[in-house]
Design a protein around this motif. Structure first.
Motif, short mmCIF file in Angstrom:
data_model
loop_
_atom_site.label_atom_id
_atom_site.label_comp_id
_atom_site.label_asym_id
_atom_site.label_seq_id
_atom_site.Cartn_x
_atom_site.Cartn_y
_atom_site.Cartn_z
N GLN A 36 -6.70 -10.45 10.89
CA GLN A 36 -6.62 -10.10 9.47
C GLN A 36 -5.53 -10.85 8.71
O GLN A 36 -5.55 -10.91 7.48
N GLY A 37 -4.58 -11.42 9.42
CA GLY A 37 -3.58 -12.26 8.78
C GLY A 37 -2.35 -11.51 8.32
O GLY A 37 -2.34 -10.27 8.22
N VAL A 38 -1.30 -12.26 8.03
CA VAL A 38 -0.01 -11.68 7.68
C VAL A 38 -0.07 -10.90 6.36
O VAL A 38 0.50 -9.82 6.24
N ALA A 39 -0.77 -11.44 5.37
CA ALA A 39 -0.83 -10.78 4.06
C ALA A 39 -1.41 -9.37 4.18
O ALA A 39 -0.92 -8.42 3.57
N PHE A 40 -2.45 -9.24 5.01
CA PHE A 40 -3.06 -7.93 5.20
C PHE A 40 -2.09 -6.99 5.92
O PHE A 40 -1.98 -5.81 5.56
N ASP A 41 -1.41 -7.50 6.94
CA ASP A 41 -0.44 -6.67 7.67
C ASP A 41 0.66 -6.16 6.73
O ASP A 41 1.07 -5.00 6.82
N VAL A 42 1.13 -7.03 5.84
CA VAL A 42 2.14 -6.61 4.86
C VAL A 42 1.58 -5.51 3.97
O VAL A 42 2.24 -4.50 3.71
N ALA A 43 0.33 -5.69 3.51
CA ALA A 43 -0.29 -4.73 2.60
C ALA A 43 -0.41 -3.34 3.22
O ALA A 43 -0.06 -2.33 2.60
N VAL A 44 -0.90 -3.27 4.46
CA VAL A 44 -1.08 -1.95 5.08
C VAL A 44 0.26 -1.30 5.41
O VAL A 44 0.38 -0.07 5.40
N HIS A 45 1.29 -2.12 5.67
CA HIS A 45 2.62 -1.55 5.89
C HIS A 45 3.22 -1.04 4.58
O HIS A 45 3.94 -0.04 4.57
N VAL A 46 2.92 -1.70 3.48
CA VAL A 46 3.33 -1.18 2.17
C VAL A 46 2.68 0.18 1.93
O VAL A 46 3.32 1.12 1.45
N GLY A 47 1.41 0.31 2.31
CA GLY A 47 0.72 1.59 2.18
C GLY A 47 1.40 2.67 3.01
O GLY A 47 1.60 3.81 2.53
N ILE A 105 10.19 -0.60 8.15
CA ILE A 105 9.00 -1.12 7.48
C ILE A 105 9.39 -2.07 6.35
O ILE A 105 8.77 -3.12 6.15
N ILE A 106 10.44 -1.71 5.61
CA ILE A 106 10.92 -2.59 4.53
C ILE A 106 11.37 -3.93 5.10
O ILE A 106 11.00 -5.00 4.58
N LEU A 107 12.15 -3.91 6.18
CA LEU A 107 12.65 -5.15 6.78
C LEU A 107 11.51 -6.00 7.33
O LEU A 107 11.46 -7.21 7.12
N ALA A 108 10.57 -5.35 8.05
CA ALA A 108 9.45 -6.08 8.63
C ALA A 108 8.57 -6.67 7.54
O ALA A 108 8.12 -7.82 7.63
N GLY A 109 8.31 -5.88 6.49
CA GLY A 109 7.48 -6.36 5.39
C GLY A 109 8.12 -7.52 4.65
O GLY A 109 7.45 -8.49 4.30
N ALA A 110 9.45 -7.43 4.43
CA ALA A 110 10.15 -8.52 3.75
C ALA A 110 10.12 -9.80 4.58
O ALA A 110 9.91 -10.90 4.05
N ASN A 111 10.30 -9.64 5.90
CA ASN A 111 10.27 -10.81 6.78
C ASN A 111 8.90 -11.48 6.80
O ASN A 111 8.78 -12.71 6.71
N GLU A 112 7.85 -10.66 6.88
CA GLU A 112 6.50 -11.21 6.89
C GLU A 112 6.14 -11.83 5.55
O GLU A 112 5.42 -12.83 5.48
#
Length: 264
Positions: free
Chosen positions: A39-50, A197-204
């Motif tokens: 699904q790619g990094v962008a999708f992973d970031v999106a679901v973690h934002v959710g 989640i914030i740190l992981a999302g920012a890094n991705e």
């Protein structure tokens, strides 16, 4: 990605992020099992934002007084149980953050994402969760955590960088083994998820700079992840004292065995 793929992946993330069953394992395994492309990094970031939106919404009544108490502790240099808990969340995040930075440029990430590794960690840490739930005294709440307790839970959280471990599972296991009751272990684990989640999302997100993304697909992923995660947190905390950790241990063992058979 078609709409059903987006919904299934987002709901899977939402349901597994806060249950002790490893969301990363499920997101890695789904493409393997279905033949979908990653699904790619962008999708992973999106679901973690959710997921982040869900935990912030669920604890919204608790977060305001906690943050107010934390700000006051900076001004007065005196700790209350509430401000101490906030400092504890910050300190508990440090081990995973440092380990994440240390391994960021290394090459073994793909080998850790293999079905065999996920099967092994799913079984081993599932058994550890069951053991912690069985022998834990469950006499304390999250406000009674000592700095040593918080550091141990933080070190346990760092292990969740290995897919299949489950961040929520390993932190709850550590808390249970330290004598924290089930609901308090879950609440502290969920609060710990906010900075991680914030740190992981920012890094991705850094890897997305300069790339094009499908904003409508990502918005849908955020929405379904947030809704399913919120409902999951509510149901998990409501039912936890009645059902304990056994259903999740059984699920992890079953999933791990199926994966081992599949790999072999």
């Amino acid at each position: 990605m078609d709409i059903w793929q987006i919904i299934i992946l987002a709901v899977t993330q939402g349901l597994t992020e806060f249950l002790p069953v490893s969301s990363s394992a499920h997101l890695i395994l789904l493409p393997h099992l279905t033949g979908w492309e990653d699904q790619g990094v962008a999708f992973d970031v999106a679901v973690h934002v959710g997921s982040l939106i869900a935990v912030l919404m669920y604890f919204r009544a608790d977060l305001k007084p906690l943050l107010e108490s934390w700000i006051q502790s900076i001004k007065t240099r005196q700790l209350t149980p509430e401000s101490r808990l906030v400092w504890g969340v910050g300190i508990g995040t440090i081990p995973a953050g440092l380990l994440g930075l240390a391994i960021a440029g290394l090459d073994f990430d793909e080998s850790l994402r293999s079905p065999l590794v996920i099967a092994t960690t799913t079984i081993v840490f599932g058994l550890l969760l069951g053991w912690g739930d069985m022998i834990g005294k469950r006499e304390r709440d999250e406000y009674s955590l000592t700095w040593k307790d918080i550091l141990l839970i933080g070190l346990a959280q760092a292990l969740a960088l290995i897919p299949g471990t489950s961040r929520s599972g390993i932190t709850m296991t550590a808390a249970l083994l330290l004598g924290i009751n089930r609901k308090a272990a879950a609440r502290f684990s969920f609060l710990l998820s906010i900075p991680i989640i914030i740190l992981a999302g920012a890094n991705e997100s850094l890897s997305l700079i300069g790339t094009s993304v499908d904003w409508s697909a990502l918005s849908l992923a955020v929405a379904f992840s947030a809704i399913s995660a919120y409902l999951c947190i509510h149901a998990f905390i409501s039912l936890l004292d009645r059902i304990g950790m056994l259903p999740f241990v059984v699920y992890r063992l079953g999933l791990g065995i199926v994966l081992l058979i599949w790999v072999v």
